[in-house]
Design an enzyme around this catalytic site. Structure first.
Site, PDB file in Angstrom:
ATOM      1  N   PRO A  90       0.821  -1.223   0.000  1.00  0.00           N
ATOM      2  CA  PRO A  90       0.000   0.000   0.000  1.00  0.00           C
ATOM      3  C   PRO A  90       0.854   1.272   0.000  1.00  0.00           C
ATOM      4  O   PRO A  90       0.339   2.358  -0.263  1.00  0.00           O
ATOM      5  CB  PRO A  90      -0.831  -0.117   1.282  1.00  0.00           C
ATOM      6  CG  PRO A  90      -0.227  -1.214   2.087  1.00  0.00           C
ATOM      7  CD  PRO A  90       0.541  -2.075   1.158  1.00  0.00           C
ATOM      8  N   GLU A 117       2.140  -7.380   8.856  1.00  0.00           N
ATOM      9  CA  GLU A 117       2.352  -5.922   8.951  1.00  0.00           C
ATOM     10  C   GLU A 117       3.362  -5.422   7.930  1.00  0.00           C
ATOM     11  O   GLU A 117       3.737  -4.261   7.955  1.00  0.00           O
ATOM     12  CB  GLU A 117       2.801  -5.544  10.369  1.00  0.00           C
ATOM     13  CG  GLU A 117       1.851  -5.996  11.457  1.00  0.00           C
ATOM     14  CD  GLU A 117       0.418  -5.545  11.219  1.00  0.00           C
ATOM     15  OE1 GLU A 117       0.201  -4.334  11.087  1.00  0.00           O
ATOM     16  OE2 GLU A 117      -0.480  -6.411  11.155  1.00  0.00           O
ATOM     17  N   ARG A 155      -3.568  -8.204 -20.893  1.00  0.00           N
ATOM     18  CA  ARG A 155      -4.415  -7.639 -21.960  1.00  0.00           C
ATOM     19  C   ARG A 155      -3.587  -6.922 -23.018  1.00  0.00           C
ATOM     20  O   ARG A 155      -4.030  -6.747 -24.147  1.00  0.00           O
ATOM     21  CB  ARG A 155      -5.444  -6.652 -21.392  1.00  0.00           C
ATOM     22  CG  ARG A 155      -6.447  -7.263 -20.437  1.00  0.00           C
ATOM     23  CD  ARG A 155      -7.417  -6.221 -19.909  1.00  0.00           C
ATOM     24  NE  ARG A 155      -8.168  -5.540 -20.966  1.00  0.00           N
ATOM     25  CZ  ARG A 155      -9.190  -6.072 -21.608  1.00  0.00           C
ATOM     26  NH1 ARG A 155      -9.605  -7.274 -21.307  1.00  0.00           N
ATOM     27  NH2 ARG A 155      -9.807  -5.395 -22.551  1.00  0.00           N
ATOM     28  N   ASP A 170     -10.426   0.485 -24.650  1.00  0.00           N
ATOM     29  CA  ASP A 170     -10.627   0.363 -23.203  1.00  0.00           C
ATOM     30  C   ASP A 170     -10.612   1.732 -22.533  1.00  0.00           C
ATOM     31  O   ASP A 170      -9.910   2.637 -22.970  1.00  0.00           O
ATOM     32  CB  ASP A 170      -9.500  -0.457 -22.554  1.00  0.00           C
ATOM     33  CG  ASP A 170      -9.632  -1.957 -22.774  1.00  0.00           C
ATOM     34  OD1 ASP A 170     -10.667  -2.393 -23.280  1.00  0.00           O
ATOM     35  OD2 ASP A 170      -8.679  -2.675 -22.425  1.00  0.00           O
TER      36      ASP A 170
HETATM   37 CL1  6GU Z   1      -0.395  -3.842  -3.321  1.00  0.00          CL
HETATM   38  N1  6GU Z   1      -1.025  -4.522  -0.832  1.00  0.00           N
HETATM   39  C1  6GU Z   1      -1.749  -4.400   0.282  1.00  0.00           C
HETATM   40  N2  6GU Z   1      -1.501  -5.205   1.319  1.00  0.00           N
HETATM   41  N3  6GU Z   1      -2.701  -3.502   0.425  1.00  0.00           N
HETATM   42  C2  6GU Z   1      -2.943  -2.720  -0.619  1.00  0.00           C
HETATM   43  C3  6GU Z   1      -2.234  -2.798  -1.818  1.00  0.00           C
HETATM   44  C4  6GU Z   1      -1.256  -3.732  -1.896  1.00  0.00           C
HETATM   45  N4  6GU Z   1      -2.700  -1.876  -2.667  1.00  0.00           N
HETATM   46  C5  6GU Z   1      -3.658  -1.264  -2.018  1.00  0.00           C
HETATM   47  N5  6GU Z   1      -3.804  -1.742  -0.782  1.00  0.00           N
END
Ligand code: 6GU
Length: 247
Positions: A90, A117, A155, A170
């Site tokens: 994230p 974590e 794709r 697209d």
């Molecule tokens: Cl790539 N991993 C995780 N654990 N949470 C996320 C993510 C990735 N992308 C958005 N949230």
């Protein structure tokens, strides 16, 4: 094109790989997907432990650097081309169609999925991966994100989409990167809603102009940020598009 997925949950991928466009692309040898179990690289022979408590305290567990780095290095060593290493996190840069296009230029991509974590920071410092996030929300692990990356990238691999399909129309694609125009199929009338007559006219020039206009109208309404970086209106009170006013 070859993908190597590194994960603690290799079983998650079986259903996804065995179905649809991806299954056919694998059968036709356009795509290869290898799934590697990070646990096989645990330094702890007895319990196959790959995570531990964070130094400094706090909740949750951290993926240890040793098994993660070892699994990536072992996967890389299977081929002369070391590939482009992606870490799903994230905290990565936001995944969008531009990133999809960039990734599709690689012959080989490794997708490193985290859990718990997160990774010991030294994984990042040692491997210098391309860190990618699929949006501003938290998933339990990178596996779903890795599938999203594979799904979007294939794709763009030549011949994966049939002749009758194309990624050029697209949403987020083509020179303008707008949302795609509305599509209709039979019947011509359903519950009083008619297919726009232009689409039945056989006039390909007029149809192309209608679609361009419809794509612009929809993009303006739903995602004005795609046109000029304007903020989409998501606060209450704005007009919502309905079947009725799109007629
Ligand atoms: Cl790539 N991993 C995780 N654990 N949470 C996320 C993510 C990735 N992308 C958005 N949230």
């Amino acid at each position: 094109m070859r993908f190597d997925v590194l994960t603690l949950f290799p079983e998650i991928f079986a259903g996804y790989l065995g179905q649809g466009l991806l299954k056919r692309a694998i059968e036709r040898q356009l795509i290869d997907v290898y799934v590697h179990d990070i646990r096989e690289w645990s330094t702890d022979a007895r319990h196959k432990k790959v995570d531990d408590r964070p130094f400094g305290g706090g909740p949750g567990m951290v993926l240890m650097a040793e098994p993660v780095v070892a699994s990536v290095e072992a996967a890389r060593a299977q081929q002369a081309d070391p590939g482009h290493l992606v870490m799903l996190t994230p905290q990565g840069r936001r995944f969008d169609q531009r990133v999809v296009e960039e990734l599709a230029a690689n012959e080989r991509i490794l997708l490193l999925c985290g859990r718990y974590e997160g990774f010991d920071e030294r994984v990042r410092l040692i491997l210098r991966p391309d860190e990618i996030s699929i949006g501003d929300f938290v998933l339990n692990g990178g596996e779903v994100a890795a599938m999203a990356v594979i799904d979007a990238v294939i794709r763009l691999v030549p011949q994966v989409l049939g002749d009758e399909q194309s990624s050029g129309d697209d949403s987020f694609s083509g020179p303008r990167r707008w949302l795609e125009f509305a599509q209709y199929t039979r019947p011509r009338e359903y519950r009083g809603l008619e297919v726009p007559p232009i689409l039945l006219s056989g006039d390909h020039g007029a149809i192309a102009r209608w679609r361009e206009q419809d794509a612009l109208r929809r993009t303006n309404l739903r995602r004005p940020d795609l046109i000029d970086g304007r903020q989409a209106e998501t606060e209450g009170g704005e007009r919502q598009e309905t079947e009725r006013d799109s007629q």
